[in-house]
Design an enzyme around this catalytic site. Sequence first.
Site, PDB file in Angstrom:
ATOM      1  N   ASN A  49      11.226  14.736  -4.225  1.00 52.23           N
ATOM      2  CA  ASN A  49      10.003  14.434  -3.475  1.00 52.23           C
ATOM      3  C   ASN A  49       9.219  15.683  -3.047  1.00 52.23           C
ATOM      4  O   ASN A  49       8.062  15.591  -2.624  1.00 52.23           O
ATOM      5  CB  ASN A  49      10.300  13.551  -2.248  1.00 52.23           C
ATOM      6  CG  ASN A  49      10.596  12.106  -2.606  1.00 52.23           C
ATOM      7  OD1 ASN A  49      11.357  11.420  -1.919  1.00 52.23           O
ATOM      8  ND2 ASN A  49      10.003  11.605  -3.680  1.00 52.23           N
ATOM      9  N   ASP A  89      11.188   2.107  -0.997  1.00 49.58           N
ATOM     10  CA  ASP A  89      10.079   2.545  -1.858  1.00 49.58           C
ATOM     11  C   ASP A  89       8.854   1.648  -1.676  1.00 49.58           C
ATOM     12  O   ASP A  89       8.979   0.474  -1.334  1.00 49.58           O
ATOM     13  CB  ASP A  89      10.551   2.517  -3.327  1.00 49.58           C
ATOM     14  CG  ASP A  89       9.628   3.327  -4.226  1.00 49.58           C
ATOM     15  OD1 ASP A  89       8.849   4.156  -3.712  1.00 49.58           O
ATOM     16  OD2 ASP A  89       9.686   3.121  -5.458  1.00 49.58           O
TER      17      ASP A  89
HETATM   18  C1  IPE Z   1      12.816   7.179  -4.335  1.00 52.75           C
HETATM   19  O1  IPE Z   1      11.482   6.851  -4.357  1.00 52.75           O
HETATM   20  C2  IPE Z   1      13.082   8.129  -3.194  1.00 52.75           C
HETATM   21  C3  IPE Z   1      12.952   7.576  -1.856  1.00 52.75           C
HETATM   22  C4  IPE Z   1      12.763   6.317  -1.573  1.00 52.75           C
HETATM   23  C5  IPE Z   1      13.094   8.528  -0.792  1.00 52.75           C
HETATM   24  P1  IPE Z   1      10.441   7.625  -5.299  1.00 52.75           P
HETATM   25  O2  IPE Z   1       9.116   7.003  -5.082  1.00 52.75           O
HETATM   26  O3  IPE Z   1      10.539   9.084  -5.058  1.00 52.75           O
HETATM   27  O4  IPE Z   1      11.019   7.312  -6.745  1.00 52.75           O
HETATM   28  P2  IPE Z   1      10.312   7.330  -8.164  1.00 52.75           P
HETATM   29  O5  IPE Z   1       9.585   8.628  -8.273  1.00 52.75           O
HETATM   30  O6  IPE Z   1       9.371   6.179  -8.191  1.00 52.75           O
HETATM   31  O7  IPE Z   1      11.423   7.182  -9.142  1.00 52.75           O
HETATM   32  C1  IPE Z   2       8.735   5.697  -0.443  1.00 56.99           C
HETATM   33  O1  IPE Z   2       7.433   5.331  -0.682  1.00 56.99           O
HETATM   34  C2  IPE Z   2       8.833   6.809   0.567  1.00 56.99           C
HETATM   35  C3  IPE Z   2       9.268   8.095   0.013  1.00 56.99           C
HETATM   36  C4  IPE Z   2       9.611   8.322  -1.219  1.00 56.99           C
HETATM   37  C5  IPE Z   2       9.327   9.210   0.943  1.00 56.99           C
HETATM   38  P1  IPE Z   2       6.521   6.070  -1.754  1.00 56.99           P
HETATM   39  O2  IPE Z   2       5.767   7.148  -1.052  1.00 56.99           O
HETATM   40  O3  IPE Z   2       7.313   6.504  -2.909  1.00 56.99           O
HETATM   41  O4  IPE Z   2       5.524   4.909  -2.142  1.00 56.99           O
HETATM   42  P2  IPE Z   2       4.970   4.580  -3.592  1.00 56.99           P
HETATM   43  O5  IPE Z   2       6.147   4.448  -4.498  1.00 56.99           O
HETATM   44  O6  IPE Z   2       4.078   5.704  -3.982  1.00 56.99           O
HETATM   45  O7  IPE Z   2       4.243   3.289  -3.415  1.00 56.99           O
HETATM   46 MG    MG Z   3       7.796   5.656  -4.688  1.00 59.30          MG
END
Ligand code: IPE
Ligand code: IPE
Ligand code: MG
Length: 265
Positions: A83, A35
Site C-alpha cells: 500500500n 477492502d
Molecule cells: C488489500 O487491499 C489490503 C488491505 C485491505 C489493507 P488492496 O486494495 O491493497 O488490495 P488489491 O490491490 O486490490 O489487491
Molecule cells: C481498503 O480500501 C483500505 C486499504 C487498503 C487501506 P481501498 O482503499 O483499497 O479501497 P478500493 O479497493 O480502492 O475501493
Molecule cells: Mg482496495
Amino acid sequence: MKTSELVPSLSKSELALFERLDPKRLPRHVAVIMDGNGRWAQRRHLPRVEGHRRGVAAARETIETCARLGIGALTLYAFSAENWRRPKAEVDFLMRLLREYLRRELPVIHKNNIRLSVIGRAEELPRAVREDIERGMKLTAANSGMRLVVALNYGARTELVDAFNAVLEETRAGASNGELAGLRVTEQMISDHLYTAGLPDPDLLIRTSGEQRVSNFLLWQIAYAEIHVTDVLWPDFNRARLLEALLDFQGRERRYGGIEPASSN
Ligand code: IPE
Ligand code: IPE
Ligand code: MG
C-alpha cells in the site's frame, strides 16, 4: 464482553441472524481483508479518504461484535506492504487515521479486556505510529479476552522471509557447523516464527468489495480457512453482514483433505 450485552442492542433483523448461529461452532479466529473504501467514496463523489474514515466505523463495529460473541481472535488487514505505492497524501492520511483511532478507542479496547497486537514490519512505520502501537500493546498486554491483531505494513511473503531468517539466526547461534549442515526446517518451526506465532490459524477469511484474491495476506495461515467474499464495500460492512459471514462459515463442510466432515467446525 458478553453475548448477554450484545443481544439487547440487536435490531430485529440482526436478532433473527444471531438466533440462527450455533454459539458452539464459532470460528476461533476470523481474519478480514477490509477492502473497498475508495470505491465507496467514489460512488458518492467523495474523496477516497472519506471512505477510509467511514471504514473505521465498520472496523469498530466488527471488533465489538466479535468480542461480544466470544470469538478468540480477530485479525484486520489495515495496511499492506504494497500500500506504500499509493499517493503520499493517502498514505499519510491512513497513518493519521490509525493514530486517531488508537488514541480514541484504546480505553474502550482495554475496558473490554481485548489484547492488541500488530503484525507486519512495524520498524518501517513512522515513529509516531510505532509509539502509539507500543503504548496500546503495553496497556493491553495482560488482557485475557479477544486478541485483536492489526496487520500493518504487512505482507505474507515478507513474513515468510522473516520467519526463515529467524529460524536460521536461532540455529546459527546455538548449533555447531556439523549441526547446521544437517538442518531441516519443519512446519512447526515455520509457524513458530511467523508474526502470528501462538495464534490459531484463521478459520474464516472475509474479504469485502467482491475481489476474489488474497492480496498477500496470511498465505501460510489460511491454508484451510473458509473464504467468504462479499460484494459489500468495507464502509457498509456492519453487524448483520458479519453475522451472515459467520452463518456462511457454519454452513461449510470442512474436510481438511479427508472424505468426512471434521468433527469441530
Ligand atoms: C488489500 O487491499 C489490503 C488491505 C485491505 C489493507 P488492496 O486494495 O491493497 O488490495 P488489491 O490491490 O486490490 O489487491
Ligand atoms: C481498503 O480500501 C483500505 C486499504 C487498503 C487501506 P481501498 O482503499 O483499497 O479501497 P478500493 O479497493 O480502492 O475501493
Ligand atoms: Mg482496495
